[in-house]
Write a protein that holds these residues in place. Structure first.
Motif, PDB file in Angstrom:
ATOM      1  N   GLU A 212       0.829  -1.213   0.000  1.00  0.00           N
ATOM      2  CA  GLU A 212       0.000   0.000   0.000  1.00  0.00           C
ATOM      3  C   GLU A 212       0.858   1.255   0.000  1.00  0.00           C
ATOM      4  OE1 GLU A 212      -3.777   1.829   2.543  1.00  0.00           O
ATOM      5  OE2 GLU A 212      -2.323   0.514   3.530  1.00  0.00           O
ATOM      6  N   GLU A 213       0.408   2.257  -0.718  1.00  0.00           N
ATOM      7  CA  GLU A 213       1.026   3.573  -0.713  1.00  0.00           C
ATOM      8  C   GLU A 213      -0.046   4.606  -0.430  1.00  0.00           C
ATOM      9  OE1 GLU A 213       3.214   4.416  -4.221  1.00  0.00           O
ATOM     10  OE2 GLU A 213       4.490   2.629  -4.085  1.00  0.00           O
ATOM     11  N   VAL A 214       0.199   5.482   0.523  1.00  0.00           N
ATOM     12  CA  VAL A 214      -0.770   6.525   0.862  1.00  0.00           C
ATOM     13  C   VAL A 214      -0.065   7.866   0.889  1.00  0.00           C
ATOM     14  CG1 VAL A 214      -2.171   4.920   2.221  1.00  0.00           C
ATOM     15  CG2 VAL A 214      -0.392   6.251   3.348  1.00  0.00           C
ATOM     16  N   GLN A 215      -0.832   8.923   0.765  1.00  0.00           N
ATOM     17  CA  GLN A 215      -0.293  10.266   0.835  1.00  0.00           C
ATOM     18  C   GLN A 215       0.130  10.595   2.267  1.00  0.00           C
ATOM     19  OE1 GLN A 215       0.198  12.310  -1.861  1.00  0.00           O
ATOM     20  NE2 GLN A 215      -0.437  10.519  -3.062  1.00  0.00           N
ATOM     21  N   LEU A 216       1.047  11.535   2.380  1.00  0.00           N
ATOM     22  CA  LEU A 216       1.600  11.879   3.691  1.00  0.00           C
ATOM     23  C   LEU A 216       0.524  12.281   4.703  1.00  0.00           C
ATOM     24  CD1 LEU A 216       3.943  12.413   5.626  1.00  0.00           C
ATOM     25  CD2 LEU A 216       4.214  14.673   4.571  1.00  0.00           C
ATOM     26  N   PRO A 217      -0.435  13.154   4.369  1.00  0.00           N
ATOM     27  CA  PRO A 217      -1.441  13.526   5.374  1.00  0.00           C
ATOM     28  C   PRO A 217      -2.214  12.315   5.905  1.00  0.00           C
ATOM     29  CG  PRO A 217      -1.496  15.062   3.540  1.00  0.00           C
ATOM     30  CD  PRO A 217      -0.614  13.924   3.127  1.00  0.00           C
ATOM     31  N   ALA A 218      -2.546  11.383   5.007  1.00  0.00           N
ATOM     32  CA  ALA A 218      -3.284  10.198   5.434  1.00  0.00           C
ATOM     33  C   ALA A 218      -2.426   9.321   6.337  1.00  0.00           C
ATOM     34  CB  ALA A 218      -3.753   9.410   4.219  1.00  0.00           C
ATOM     35  N   LEU A 219      -1.139   9.214   6.015  1.00  0.00           N
ATOM     36  CA  LEU A 219      -0.248   8.394   6.836  1.00  0.00           C
ATOM     37  C   LEU A 219      -0.081   8.995   8.228  1.00  0.00           C
ATOM     38  CD1 LEU A 219       1.658   6.020   7.130  1.00  0.00           C
ATOM     39  CD2 LEU A 219       3.464   7.391   6.067  1.00  0.00           C
ATOM     40  N   LEU A 220       0.088  10.301   8.297  1.00  0.00           N
ATOM     41  CA  LEU A 220       0.219  10.957   9.593  1.00  0.00           C
ATOM     42  C   LEU A 220      -1.067  10.803  10.412  1.00  0.00           C
ATOM     43  CD1 LEU A 220       2.116  14.248   8.604  1.00  0.00           C
ATOM     44  CD2 LEU A 220       3.062  12.161   9.576  1.00  0.00           C
ATOM     45  N   TYR A 221      -2.203  10.856   9.750  1.00  0.00           N
ATOM     46  CA  TYR A 221      -3.480  10.674  10.448  1.00  0.00           C
ATOM     47  C   TYR A 221      -3.539   9.277  11.062  1.00  0.00           C
ATOM     48  CZ  TYR A 221      -8.477  10.337  11.378  1.00  0.00           C
ATOM     49  OH  TYR A 221      -9.700  10.157  12.006  1.00  0.00           O
TER      50      TYR A 221
END
Length: 547
Positions: A218-227
């Protein structure tokens, strides 16, 4: 490791560059070496960063913070750039081993025995870091090296002292996404508990090939990962069940609920006691052992390649800088061990160095130590490596003979050593009587005697004898080297040692050959040791002409 690219410098800070190790947002990382044979990881800072207001102060603070951490699982700061240097750089010990990130990416998760041993070793490393009062703040798979004897925790580039909260910018996310603690993800001050969280996240990666807040592939955007880091529970499927419980405690959102590094290490030691988890070298995959051996072989070949001629002095902020790689402090290997590249860290007097250090052995029982550094081993007589009667240094050629030889060489168009250099020079340093006797030998007075004869570039010109007594054993740890004149400058000369042997002919260690040296005449009758070895602990800083 990559080869140097067109346009890369051949040396930085006096250290010869051998290849590229990587690059990132802060700068580039090179494999470098001292002429004495020690490999270094030399990190440069991008020029635009170094020009920012206050960066030099922050850079110096980071280095001093990192240098406080000393242990079996960390690499030491070796040297760093002077204020105003361009580029700014930092040199640390180099470990020829893949990172955890690189290994898992290519070979998949670690086997369970190696995983458990990795957890215990990294916890011990974290105990060492926190005992020094330091928070690493960027523990991630790329900053864990899978060495031959143990894993290493590296790159304290954004580390802070525990008491340095005023330097941590509230609201700034500092660290690597995916391995940040929740308090780091929200920009709060990160204390020691954040490192425990990041270490647990690294263990999840070692066990599964992904971070604790990502699914497989999986790859997610930084804001989603920090959330996810701040609000979601970690994904521990694939982590051995017994280890998953402890890892889950370390990944608690509330820092107060996480175990300390010491508690983590204690639990891991107790948990693995009955599971047959042996020492690191016994449980790592065979392919990793082969990979490290290949890297060490490649490193050995690079380190033994002929050294390049020293670069001319450069000026940094108006200060003349003589490359430290223009000479070497030699270290004979311990008795009963085969010849090996010397391990030494010393700094040049011709350029402003962050530190000067000599590593030395106290005896054969100090397996990881090496013998004391000797700054200039140059003297010689007519047979290139002989000695005078009774082992005394051969005297310099008479002045009339020197003048005649110089005139003859000059007439043929050869570049010759100026007559002002011809003669015998000597100096005595204090030695290192207060050393610990393990990482540095306890020695008495450190004497150096250099005799130079008239010669042209390319000819044998003299020899030097170093004598330094180890206080415990009385051994003379000095070396004697024959010297060939390599280059003559306005007020300095470059020499290469063509032969070398222990000053004490009965000694069993070997002295390396091929070292390059730079001597600078600061005033008539006075010669400064301006290159590597000039500020070696206990060595004389200058030599004066003998009557």
């Amino acid at each position: 490791m990559e080869v140097l690219r067109p346009g890369d410098p051949s040396e930085i800070g006096g250290y010869r560059l051998l290849g590229r190790l990587g690059e990132g947002g802060m700068g580039e990382v090179f494999l470098a070496r001292t002429v004495s044979g020690r490999p270094l990881a030399l990190k440069t800072v991008h020029r635009d960063l170094s020009l920012q207001a206050g960066f030099a102060e922050r850079f110096d603070r980071e280095i001093r913070t990192s240098d406080r951490v000393r242990g079996a699982w960390t690499v030491s700061v070796v040297d760093f750039s002077a204020p105003g240097a361009a580029p700014q750089w930092l040199a640390t010990e180099y470990v020829a081993a893949p990172s955890l990130a690189d290994w898992v990416h290519r070979h998949g998760p670690l086997p369970v025995p190696a995983l458990r041993c990795l957890a215990r070793e990294l916890a011990a490393a974290l105990v060492t870091v926190q005992a020094a009062g330091v928070v690493h703040r960027d523990i991630k798979p790329a900053n864990v090296l899978l060495g031959r004897e143990r894993p290493f925790l590296i790159d304290f580039g954004i580390a802070r002292g525990v008491g340095d909260a005023r330097y941590t910018q509230t609201g700034a996310v500092i660290g690597t996404p995916g391995y940040l603690a929740p308090e780091q993800a929200t920009g709060a001050v990160a204390l020691a508990e954040a490192d425990v969280f990041s270490l647990a996240a690294v263990l999840v990666y070692a066990a599964t090939g992904r971070g604790p807040f990502l699914g497989a592939g999986e790859e997610v955007q930084l804001p989603a990962l920090l959330y996810r880091i701040v609000h979601d529970e970690p994904r521990l499927d694939g982590v051995p069940q017994d280890l998953a419980v402890l890892v889950g405690e370390c990944l608690a959102k509330d820092p107060a609920e996480r175990p300390t590094a010491a508690e983590l290490h204690q639990c891991l030691t107790a948990d693995t006691a009955g599971q047959g988890v042996g020492e690191w070298a016994a449980v790592v995959p065979a392919a990793l052992v082969e990979d490290v051996a290949r890297r060490e072989g490649e490193l050995a070949r690079l380190l033994t390649s002929p050294p390049a001629l020293p670069s001319p002095p450069v000026r940094v902020s108006g200060v003349a800088s003589v490359p430290a790689d223009a000479s070497a402090a030699s270290f004979p290997p311990l008795p009963s061990t085969p010849p090996a590249p010397a391990v030494a860290v010393v700094s040049g007097a011709g350029w402003v160095s962050g530190r000067g250090r000599v590593w030395a052995a106290a005896g054969a029982v100090a397996v990881l130590a090496v013998l004391a550094a000797f700054p200039l081993r140059l003297l010689m007589d007519g047979d290139r490596d002989g000695r005078g009667d009774g082992g005394a240094p051969t005297q310099a050629a008479p002045a009339s003979a020197s003048a005649s030889a110089s005139a003859s060489a000059s007439a043929s168009g050869a570049v010759v050593l100026p007559a002002s250099w011809v003669g015998a020079w000597s100096g005595t340093g204090p030695g290192t009587p207060d050393a610990d006797g393990i990482t540095r030998a306890r020695t008495g007075a450190f004497s150096v005697t250099v005799t130079l004869n008239a010669a042209a570039v390319g000819e044998v010109v003299g020899r030097q004898v170093s004598e330094v007594r180890e206080l415990v054993t009385g051994r003379d740890l000095g070396c004697t080297e024959a010297l060939e004149l390599r280059q003559v400058r306005q007020d300095s000369a470059v020499f290469v040692a063509v032969t070398s042997h222990p000053t004490d002919r009965a000694a069993t260690f070997e002295c390396p050959r091929g070292n390059l040296y730079v001597l600078t005449m600061t005033q008539p009758g006075r010669v400064a040791l301006e290159s590597e070895g000039a500020q070696s602990a206990g060595a004389p800083e200058v030599l004066t002409r003998r009557n």
